[in-house]
Design a protein around this motif. Structure first.
Motif, PDB file in Angstrom:
ATOM      1  N   SER B  45      21.801 -18.809 -21.009  1.00  0.00           N
ATOM      2  CA  SER B  45      20.528 -18.724 -20.298  1.00  0.00           C
ATOM      3  C   SER B  45      20.723 -19.092 -18.826  1.00  0.00           C
ATOM      4  O   SER B  45      21.433 -20.039 -18.507  1.00  0.00           O
ATOM      5  CB  SER B  45      19.542 -19.683 -20.951  1.00  0.00           C
ATOM      6  OG  SER B  45      18.282 -19.494 -20.418  1.00  0.00           O
ATOM      7  N   THR B  50      19.010 -11.070 -16.537  1.00  0.00           N
ATOM      8  CA  THR B  50      17.766 -10.399 -16.146  1.00  0.00           C
ATOM      9  C   THR B  50      17.849  -9.932 -14.701  1.00  0.00           C
ATOM     10  O   THR B  50      17.451  -8.816 -14.371  1.00  0.00           O
ATOM     11  CB  THR B  50      16.568 -11.355 -16.329  1.00  0.00           C
ATOM     12  OG1 THR B  50      16.462 -11.690 -17.711  1.00  0.00           O
ATOM     13  CG2 THR B  50      15.278 -10.715 -15.880  1.00  0.00           C
ATOM     14  N   THR B  51      18.423 -10.791 -13.868  1.00  0.00           N
ATOM     15  CA  THR B  51      18.590 -10.431 -12.464  1.00  0.00           C
ATOM     16  C   THR B  51      19.426  -9.166 -12.325  1.00  0.00           C
ATOM     17  O   THR B  51      19.072  -8.255 -11.576  1.00  0.00           O
ATOM     18  CB  THR B  51      19.256 -11.600 -11.710  1.00  0.00           C
ATOM     19  OG1 THR B  51      18.503 -12.784 -11.953  1.00  0.00           O
ATOM     20  CG2 THR B  51      19.326 -11.332 -10.227  1.00  0.00           C
TER      21      THR B  51
HETATM   22  N1  LIG Z   1      12.640 -14.446  -8.452  1.00  0.00           N
HETATM   23  C1  LIG Z   1      13.490 -15.490  -8.454  1.00  0.00           C
HETATM   24  N2  LIG Z   1      13.514 -16.358  -7.413  1.00  0.00           N
HETATM   25  C2  LIG Z   1      14.367 -17.391  -7.419  1.00  0.00           C
HETATM   26  N3  LIG Z   1      15.250 -17.641  -8.397  1.00  0.00           N
HETATM   27  C3  LIG Z   1      15.276 -16.822  -9.438  1.00  0.00           C
HETATM   28  C4  LIG Z   1      14.408 -15.702  -9.534  1.00  0.00           C
HETATM   29  N4  LIG Z   1      14.665 -15.061 -10.685  1.00  0.00           N
HETATM   30  C5  LIG Z   1      15.634 -15.751 -11.298  1.00  0.00           C
HETATM   31  N5  LIG Z   1      16.026 -16.807 -10.554  1.00  0.00           N
HETATM   32  C6  LIG Z   1      17.098 -17.751 -10.887  1.00  0.00           C
HETATM   33  O1  LIG Z   1      18.244 -17.013 -11.149  1.00  0.00           O
HETATM   34  C7  LIG Z   1      18.964 -17.566 -12.238  1.00  0.00           C
HETATM   35  C8  LIG Z   1      19.250 -16.479 -13.243  1.00  0.00           C
HETATM   36  O2  LIG Z   1      18.020 -16.047 -13.783  1.00  0.00           O
HETATM   37  P1  LIG Z   1      17.957 -14.863 -14.831  1.00  0.00           P
HETATM   38  O3  LIG Z   1      16.535 -14.717 -15.215  1.00  0.00           O
HETATM   39  O4  LIG Z   1      18.639 -13.684 -14.297  1.00  0.00           O
HETATM   40  O5  LIG Z   1      18.784 -15.468 -16.039  1.00  0.00           O
HETATM   41  P2  LIG Z   1      19.031 -14.854 -17.486  1.00  0.00           P
HETATM   42  O6  LIG Z   1      20.476 -14.717 -17.676  1.00  0.00           O
HETATM   43  O7  LIG Z   1      18.205 -13.647 -17.688  1.00  0.00           O
HETATM   44  O8  LIG Z   1      18.506 -16.037 -18.394  1.00  0.00           O
HETATM   45  P3  LIG Z   1      17.795 -15.959 -19.825  1.00  0.00           P
HETATM   46  O9  LIG Z   1      18.864 -15.680 -20.796  1.00  0.00           O
HETATM   47  O10 LIG Z   1      17.241 -17.316 -20.011  1.00  0.00           O
HETATM   48  O11 LIG Z   1      16.761 -14.892 -19.740  1.00  0.00           O
HETATM   49  C9  LIG Z   1      18.126 -18.708 -12.772  1.00  0.00           C
HETATM   50  O12 LIG Z   1      18.723 -19.893 -12.350  1.00  0.00           O
HETATM   51  C10 LIG Z   1      16.777 -18.533 -12.124  1.00  0.00           C
HETATM   52  O13 LIG Z   1      16.250 -19.786 -11.795  1.00  0.00           O
END
Ligand SMILES: Nc1ncnc2c1ncn2[C@@H]1O[C@H](COP(=O)(O)OP(=O)(O)OP(=O)(O)O)[C@@H](O)[C@H]1O
Ligand SMILES: [Mg+2]
Lengths: 281, 270
Positions: B45, B50-51
């Motif tokens: 996580s 997602t990014t």
């Molecule tokens: N719009 C945003 N502005 C600032 N920081 C962000 C934004 N979106 C995501 N982050 C940060 O980027 C990092 C990665 O987020 P992301 O949502 O891509 O993770 P993920 O791998 O999809 O996690 P999960 O498995 O929990 O969904 C996190 O630390 C989050 O706090």
């Protein structure tokens, strides 16, 4: 086959008709259950009032007995319906005008923080200015017809709708917004298909507040000018110490207020059948 | 599988700068995903999955690097209706029926290839919602909502499908049933799929390839080709080959995050 009826809760289409009959009976019981206690309380209060006025021999020019009020009301029913209709018309026109301007304003402000910061304080200024203070001005500016009354009703309606509209238009789920962006929807499409429908629960909450306010606005407007509408009926009756007429006008206003509130509530149930507030019953 | 690549990313790097501080989220992501390939992204996580998906889908512009989808930039691909998105939360419009929700993308930007009612009906049937066209979202179960979201993403017949934990909100039984439904739909349409999940077995079951992402800043730490025959059935989940793949992915994940193996001994994230 687009049936918003389906929304009423029963899932299986085949059993819907069968299920609806006892459901409606239950709804009727529910309404009666809601209405009966306050009506009984009102009736008891009325009887107590009647007895008190008769026993204590309160003069009619101070407080008339309910029987006198209803006598006046039913004798002059045409009179009260006519003036009530005028007040109602002004209130509704003002409500429509005020809401339309407020929704337009909220739309502009929801799309630009700069415009929000410049226009919102003006809206607050309008809100904090006592309506009774501006009412005489409107009469001077706009004459004795319906227009100044409509304007006052609009003014008093404006603020709750603006504030709720603004919050509603901004309250969009990020994921919905992302979805609209992912199919490259335009700002206009996001507004009409996502923001505006999504703001309806907020707007209805505002309507519930501003509909009775609009009636107040119209009555206040009528106090200051003209010889039409329940506001002017009240002023004239007051000058003549004609309490039965004054009280009858008040009763008519109460009926209008209750009617409008029920109407908005009904409309809300129809339009917002999809909203959480209407699903759990 | 053809050899033409459909999604390529070169040296993607991304930082969010919130309140002055910069948060390094993605680091040097190189990917090459073939036409019709089913690729899963798995990682802890906050690792930036997602990014990455949002960057590839044109919802976010990367700090550095290049993305191309069928040879064009994501925003252009989006305009050509070549990308379908499914989010973790179905994000349906509650005031629209199932059918109206699925139709929504067609109502926007009316210039593009419209589908007739017959085709819409076929699409609903494909996701098993033929009889529910007139239902509203609040009358559906979580699994049904996700199927609507899938149909909505497929309505333009895009070549790329980006899915961000689409089954994440479902209970285990529904989830496992939905996996096979998803496989079936995919086998018929053979879209290029990029699928984010926290479940190792889900990734292995569905994918041609599983890409493992490290904790933030997210880097690709493993890229496992899953050579299990298709169509995949329940039986495949018990083969040693399947378990070997799952082990290897768990291994790659654990190497990067000590706590992952301790927290999830069965190999199921979240
Ligand atoms: N719009 C945003 N502005 C600032 N920081 C962000 C934004 N979106 C995501 N982050 C940060 O980027 C990092 C990665 O987020 P992301 O949502 O891509 O993770 P993920 O791998 O999809 O996690 P999960 O498995 O929990 O969904 C996190 O630390 C989050 O706090
Ligand atoms: Mg995520």
């Amino acid at each position: 086959m687009r049936l918003p009826r389906l929304a009423k809760g029963t899932k299986a289409r085949s059993t819907e008709r069968d299920a609806s009959a006892p459901g409606e009976t239950r709804a009727l019981y529910q309404v009666v259950g809601y209405l009966l206690p306050p009506l009984v309380a009102l009736f008891i209060a009325g009887v107590a009032w009647e007895i008190w006025v008769r026993v204590a021999d309160v003069p009619t020019y101070l407080i008339p007995a309910p029987s006198r009020i209803f006598e006046r009301l039913f004798d002059g029913i045409g009179f009260f319906v006519k003036h009530g209709g005028i007040t109602l018309g002004e209130a509704l026109a003002g409500f429509a005008l005020g809401s339309a301007v407020a929704i337009a304003g909220a739309t502009i402000m929801a799309h630009s923080r700069l415009l929000e910061r410049s226009l919102f304080p003006l809206a607050v200024l309008v809100k904090v200015t006592p309506i009774v203070a501006v009412a005489p001005l409107f009469v001077i500016w706009f004459g004795f017809g319906s227009f100044p009354k409509i304007l006052i009703a609009a003014l008093i309606t404006f603020f709750p709708v603006l504030v709720n509209g603004l919050v509603g238009l901004r309250d969009v789920r990020t994921e919905s917004l992302e979805f609209f962006r992912s199919v490259s929807a335009s700002k206009r499409e996001v507004y009409w298909k996502l923001r505006l429908p999504g703001s309806l629960p907020y707007l209805f909450a505002a309507f519930r507040i501003s509909v009775p306010l609009a009636v107040i606005g119209a009555v206040v407007g009528e106090w200051f000018s003209g010889d039409r509408g329940l506001g002017s009926v009240i002023i004239v009756a007051h000058n003549n110490l004609d309490m039965p007429t004054l009280f009858s006008a008040i009763v008519t206003l109460a009926v209008i207020g209750i009617g409008l509130t029920i109407f908005v509530w009904y409309l809300e149930r129809r339009v917002l059948f999809w909203h959480e507030s209407n699903i759990i019953t | 599988m053809t050899t033409t690549s459909n999604i390529t990313t070169q040296g993607i790097r991304h930082s969010f700068s919130t309140t002055g501080e910069s948060l390094h989220v993605l680091d040097d992501i190189h990917m090459d995903i073939g036409q019709g390939e089913f690729v899963s992204l798995i990682g802890p996580s906050g690792s930036g999955k997602t990014t990455l998906l949002r960057i590839i889908g044109g919802l976010l512009s990367q700090t550095e690097g290049r993305v191309s989808i069928a040879g064009v930039e994501p925003v252009e691909a989006q305009r050509r209706k070549d990308i379908g998105f499914v989010f973790q939360d179905a994000a349906l419009l509650p005031w629209r029926t199932v059918e109206q929700n699925v139709r929504l993308p067609l109502e926007l930007n009316t210039s593009s290839n419209g589908r007739g009612d017959a085709e819409l009906g076929r699409l609903l049937a494909a996701v098993g919602l033929a009889d529910f066209g007139n239902y509203y979202p609040h009358q559906l179960s979580g699994g049904m909502k996700q199927r609507v979201a899938l149909a909505r993403a497929l309505v333009f017949d895009p070549s790329v499908l980006l899915m961000d934990e689409p089954l994440g909100a479902l209970d285990e039984l529904t989830r496992s049933a939905m996996r096979y439904e998803l496989l079936q739909i995919w086998e018929q349409s053979r879209k290029t799929v990029l699928f984010v999940t926290h479940s190792i077995s889900e990734a292995v079951l569905l994918s041609d390839r599983v890409i493992v992402i490290s904790p933030r800043p997210g880097r690709i730490v493993d890229d496992v080709r899953i050579e299990l025959s298709r169509p995949r059935t329940k039986e495949v989940e018990r083969t040693t080959k399947f378990l070997d793949y799952a082990d290897r992915i768990l291994e790659s994940l654990s190497r990067e995050t000590a706590f992952v193996s301790a927290a999830t001994p069965t190999g199921e994230g979240d």
